[in-house]
Design a protein around this motif. Structure first.
Motif, short mmCIF file in Angstrom:
data_model
loop_
_atom_site.label_atom_id
_atom_site.label_comp_id
_atom_site.label_asym_id
_atom_site.label_seq_id
_atom_site.Cartn_x
_atom_site.Cartn_y
_atom_site.Cartn_z
N GLN A 255 0.83 -1.20 0.00
CA GLN A 255 0.00 0.00 0.00
C GLN A 255 0.87 1.25 0.00
O GLN A 255 0.57 2.24 -0.69
CB GLN A 255 -0.92 0.00 1.23
CG GLN A 255 -1.96 -1.10 1.23
CD GLN A 255 -3.04 -0.87 0.18
OE1 GLN A 255 -3.14 0.21 -0.39
NE2 GLN A 255 -3.84 -1.89 -0.08
N LEU A 256 1.95 1.22 0.76
CA LEU A 256 2.89 2.34 0.76
C LEU A 256 3.53 2.51 -0.61
O LEU A 256 3.70 3.63 -1.10
CB LEU A 256 3.97 2.11 1.82
CG LEU A 256 5.04 3.21 1.95
CD1 LEU A 256 4.39 4.53 2.36
CD2 LEU A 256 6.11 2.79 2.97
N GLY A 257 3.86 1.37 -1.24
CA GLY A 257 4.43 1.42 -2.58
C GLY A 257 3.48 2.00 -3.60
O GLY A 257 3.89 2.74 -4.51
N LEU A 258 2.18 1.70 -3.48
CA LEU A 258 1.18 2.26 -4.38
C LEU A 258 1.12 3.78 -4.24
O LEU A 258 1.09 4.51 -5.23
CB LEU A 258 -0.19 1.65 -4.09
CG LEU A 258 -0.36 0.16 -4.40
CD1 LEU A 258 -1.69 -0.35 -3.85
CD2 LEU A 258 -0.30 -0.06 -5.91
N LEU A 259 1.11 4.25 -2.99
CA LEU A 259 1.12 5.68 -2.75
C LEU A 259 2.39 6.32 -3.29
O LEU A 259 2.36 7.39 -3.92
CB LEU A 259 0.98 5.96 -1.25
CG LEU A 259 1.03 7.43 -0.82
CD1 LEU A 259 -0.11 8.22 -1.47
CD2 LEU A 259 0.97 7.54 0.70
#
Length: 419
Positions: A255-259
């Motif tokens: 999820q952090l990578g998506l952001l």
């Protein structure tokens, strides 16, 4: 359109609706190119994608320059772009076949696009018939070469492609440079002659072309390339969006990578449009629409950062999936390094001290080496770190932009590192 380079500038030609429609085809094409690297995340996949992108890029350039020089949004001229969308769309669908060694379909589609250009240039040349005829003959030759390459086994196919692309680029953008070359003077030493020729060549970049039919409209060309860069930046956003849909409910690192992917896309947009876009147009205007300058800044100069965005898109896509390959983070870091160099964020103007030049090299090397962090943390975290690095680069570019523009007002050739 007027018959002078200044007239090209005064007209402030804008991108037409038919050109935007034409670019829709390339939205699909660039997606296919990026997908090749997702399916084959190795050097073979990257080189295949680069080769296909080069062919598609120069096809797109041909239609861009056609409308830039001669398009007046008449029905007959709009028809050429509409007809051109057909072979270009077919070429996009043949991208994956190239990875299996089936190049014939793509080669024939590229030949078809050049056949359209071979007819369009002399037909719409208007006030520059000589330029239109030379470009038309060049594209007719390219069409024949691409058609022949469809029936020749590799690697000779690719050699023919290189020849075709090189000769059409020369006729389209660099004919003025070839015609303006002077014989060496016998009363000077070789080193002096080389230095003098180099200065003359750079000075010639700031001179409007002798044939008004070869001049380009800076406002239109800048807007067209800016819009295409938006398409490529959109590919980065699409890569993140598709992964977000597939990874619904994923763990925190993903999820952090998506952001981070979205932040990275925003930083890339900022680096280009807050600095490079305006600087590029300013220098082309200063040259009076010189086609060689347009080649250096746009046709050839935008190729590395354009492909870099596809590298980044493919790398983000791979980095955010389960069990990503080792190449995933390398695609993102190398793509960012190429993008920073290609947009000249850190490289406008010649630096007076060796240690400042060494710092530039160090920054680019450090950008590439960020991929090594995958040995310590997961690929999504690496993407996050790269995104932060890109944001810092955007800050530096923003601070440097006014300084760079001030130097370019003194001498536009500072763009290429001239003192």
């Amino acid at each position: 359109m007027t018959g002078t380079a200044a007239g090209h500038e005064e007209s402030e030609k804008r991108v037409s609706w038919i050109e935007l429609y034409f670019d829709v085809v390339f939205v699909f094409a660039v997606r296919q190119v990026a997908h090749v690297m997702v399916e084959w995340p190795d050097w073979r996949g990257v080189m295949t994608a680069l080769g296909v992108f080069l062919a598609l890029w120069w096809t797109w350039i041909g239609f861009v320059i056609l409308y830039n020089r001669h398009g007046e949004d008449r029905a007959s001229q709009r028809l050429f772009l509409l007809v051109g969308t057909i072979p270009c769309a077919i070429a996009a669908t043949q991208t994956h076949a190239v990875t299996d060694g089936h190049v014939g379909g793509l080669a024939l589609a590229l030949a078809g696009a050049r056949l359209v250009l071979a007819v369009a240039y002399p037909t719409t040349s208007g006030e520059g018939p000589a330029a239109g005829r030379s470009a038309g003959m060049s594209y007719a030759l390219s069409a024949a070469v691409f058609a022949v390459s469809a029936f020749i086994p590799p690697p000779w196919q690719y050699a023919l492609w290189v020849f075709a692309l090189a000769q059409e680029a020369g006729f389209l953008m660099l004919a003025e440079v070839r015609e303006g070359r002077r014989p060496a003077r016998e009363d000077q030493g070789r080193a002096s002659e080389a230095g003098e020729r180099r200065r003359e060549q750079f000075d010639a970049l700031l001179t409007p072309p002798a044939d008004p039919g070869r001049a380009v409209n800076a406002a239109h060309l800048a807007e067209r390339f800016n819009l295409f860069m938006i398409i490529l930046l959109g590919e980065v956003v699409i890569a993140v969006a598709y992964t977000a849909v597939d990874m619904h409910g994923a763990e925190g690192a993903v999820q952090l990578g998506l952001l981070a992917g979205l932040v990275l896309a925003g930083a890339l947009w900022w680096i280009y449009f807050d600095s490079s876009a305006g600087i590029n147009e300013f220098v082309l205007r200063a040259s009076g629409g010189n086609p060689a300058m347009a080649y250096g800044i746009y046709a050839g100069g935008h190729l590395p950062p354009a492909f870099a965005l596809l590298l980044i898109a493919a790398g983000i896509d791979l980095s955010l999936h389960d069990d990503p390959p080792v190449a995933a983070t390398w695609l993102v870091s190398i793509g960012l390094a190429v993008y920073l160099v290609g947009t000249r964020g850190f490289t406008i103007g010649a630096l007076p001290h060796w240690y400042l030049r060494a710092l530039r090299v160090l920054l680019v090397t450090a950008t590439v080496c960020l991929a090594l962090l995958h040995l310590l943390v997961s690929p999504p975290i690496v993407v996050t770190i790269i995104a932060v690095w890109a944001v810092l680069a955007a800050v530096v570019v923003t601070v440097r932009a006014p300084i760079a523009l001030r130097r370019l007002r003194e001498n536009p050739l500072h763009l290429f590192g001239n003192r």
